[in-house]
Motif scaffolding. Sequence first.
Motif: not given
Length: 78
Positions: A1-10, A31-40
């Motif tokens: 993920m790029t920085k912009l993709q990370i910001i968008s996902k957050l 499901e939200i916790e899985k998204d958080i783990d992915l971003v982390e």
Amino acid sequence: MTKLQIISKLWSIIFDLVLLANGQSNKTLQEIEKDIDLVEFNCRKYADVDDDELPENIRAAERHITVLKLCRRKPEKE
């Protein structure tokens, strides 16, 4: 993920949490916790790295370039 993709996902995660708190979410907390783990996980490559996008770093680079240009100038003939 790029920085912009990370910001968008957050931001997406934030809205998912708001909707979950209001009882209007299509996602479960798991499901939200899985998204958080992915971003982390995707943020790890940016850990312990100098932030080259900070304004003071950008200005420092510009000054360095200006100094280099001045040093490379040919002396003027008198």
